[in-house]
Design a protein around this motif. Structure first.
Motif, PDB file in Angstrom:
ATOM      1  N   SER A  48      -4.124  -2.434   1.782  1.00  0.00           N
ATOM      2  CA  SER A  48      -4.259  -2.079   3.056  1.00  0.00           C
ATOM      3  C   SER A  48      -4.358  -0.384   3.677  1.00  0.00           C
ATOM      4  CB  SER A  48      -2.301  -2.993   3.744  1.00  0.00           C
ATOM      5  OG  SER A  48      -2.338  -2.323   3.067  1.00  0.00           O
ATOM      6  N   ASN A  49      -4.522  -0.376   4.549  1.00  0.00           N
ATOM      7  CA  ASN A  49      -4.484   1.006   4.386  1.00  0.00           C
ATOM      8  C   ASN A  49      -3.011   1.965   4.418  1.00  0.00           C
ATOM      9  OD1 ASN A  49      -7.473   1.276   4.924  1.00  0.00           O
ATOM     10  ND2 ASN A  49      -7.341   0.895   7.157  1.00  0.00           N
ATOM     11  N   GLU A  50      -2.329   0.672   5.190  1.00  0.00           N
ATOM     12  CA  GLU A  50      -0.828   1.022   5.057  1.00  0.00           C
ATOM     13  C   GLU A  50      -0.514   1.205   3.542  1.00  0.00           C
ATOM     14  OE1 GLU A  50      -2.551  -1.929   6.707  1.00  0.00           O
ATOM     15  OE2 GLU A  50      -2.169  -0.713   8.098  1.00  0.00           O
ATOM     16  N   SER A  77       8.937   7.833   4.069  1.00  0.00           N
ATOM     17  CA  SER A  77       9.036   7.271   5.488  1.00  0.00           C
ATOM     18  C   SER A  77       7.236   6.160   5.207  1.00  0.00           C
ATOM     19  CB  SER A  77       8.612   8.422   6.506  1.00  0.00           C
ATOM     20  OG  SER A  77       7.373   8.763   6.304  1.00  0.00           O
ATOM     21  N   ARG A  78       5.990   6.485   4.421  1.00  0.00           N
ATOM     22  CA  ARG A  78       4.633   5.388   4.150  1.00  0.00           C
ATOM     23  C   ARG A  78       4.973   4.463   3.491  1.00  0.00           C
ATOM     24  NH1 ARG A  78      -0.230   7.898   5.800  1.00  0.00           N
ATOM     25  NH2 ARG A  78      -0.857   5.396   5.932  1.00  0.00           N
ATOM     26  N   LEU A  79       6.107   4.531   2.776  1.00  0.00           N
ATOM     27  CA  LEU A  79       5.762   3.709   1.469  1.00  0.00           C
ATOM     28  C   LEU A  79       6.330   2.199   1.336  1.00  0.00           C
ATOM     29  CD1 LEU A  79       7.380   5.955  -1.757  1.00  0.00           C
ATOM     30  CD2 LEU A  79       5.550   5.734  -1.092  1.00  0.00           C
ATOM     31  N   ILE A  80       5.291   1.436   1.216  1.00  0.00           N
ATOM     32  CA  ILE A  80       5.687   0.239   1.696  1.00  0.00           C
ATOM     33  C   ILE A  80       6.685  -0.500  -0.481  1.00  0.00           C
ATOM     34  CG2 ILE A  80       4.553  -2.401   1.805  1.00  0.00           C
ATOM     35  CD1 ILE A  80       2.444  -0.791   3.330  1.00  0.00           C
ATOM     36  N   SER A  81       7.887  -0.686   0.291  1.00  0.00           N
ATOM     37  CA  SER A  81       8.095  -1.693  -0.908  1.00  0.00           C
ATOM     38  C   SER A  81       7.443  -2.948  -1.098  1.00  0.00           C
ATOM     39  CB  SER A  81      10.123  -1.816  -0.497  1.00  0.00           C
ATOM     40  OG  SER A  81       9.756  -2.976   0.303  1.00  0.00           O
ATOM     41  N   GLU A  82       8.026  -3.298  -2.143  1.00  0.00           N
ATOM     42  CA  GLU A  82       7.010  -4.852  -3.187  1.00  0.00           C
ATOM     43  C   GLU A  82       5.748  -4.402  -2.927  1.00  0.00           C
ATOM     44  OE1 GLU A  82       9.957  -6.323  -4.003  1.00  0.00           O
ATOM     45  OE2 GLU A  82      11.103  -4.641  -3.303  1.00  0.00           O
TER      46      GLU A  82
END
Length: 88
Positions: A48-50, A77-82
């Protein structure tokens, strides 16, 4: 845009490993183009873009991130865990 298939394939082969990948080269040799091609590849392969954090330090919009603490806070702050995150 030049395809840069050999270099792109090297990044693809090392995808999702814990190794940090560095791309070096002289000015205007295609490093940013390679990153754009790799980001396009990631997006076309269920990333994903995120999950993609892209910062251009030559863009004045990111001038505040030249301070390492601000950069750290921004990326954290922008990291997506897992999920795997990709920082450019």
């Amino acid at each position: 845009m030049i395809a840069r298939g050999e270099y792109l394939q090297k990044l693809i082969d090392l995808r999702d490993t814990d190794l940090i990948k560095f791309v070096t080269g002289i000015r205007r040799c295609g490093k940013s183009t390679l990153f754009k091609l790799y980001q396009d590849y990631l997006k076309s392969n269920e990333v994903s873009n995120e999950q993609i954090i892209s910062i251009n330090f030559e863009d004045l919009a990111y001038e505040e991130l030249l301070n390492y603490r601000s950069l750290y806070d921004h990326v954290k702050s922008r990291l997506i865990s897992e999920k795997m995150n990709y920082v450019f």
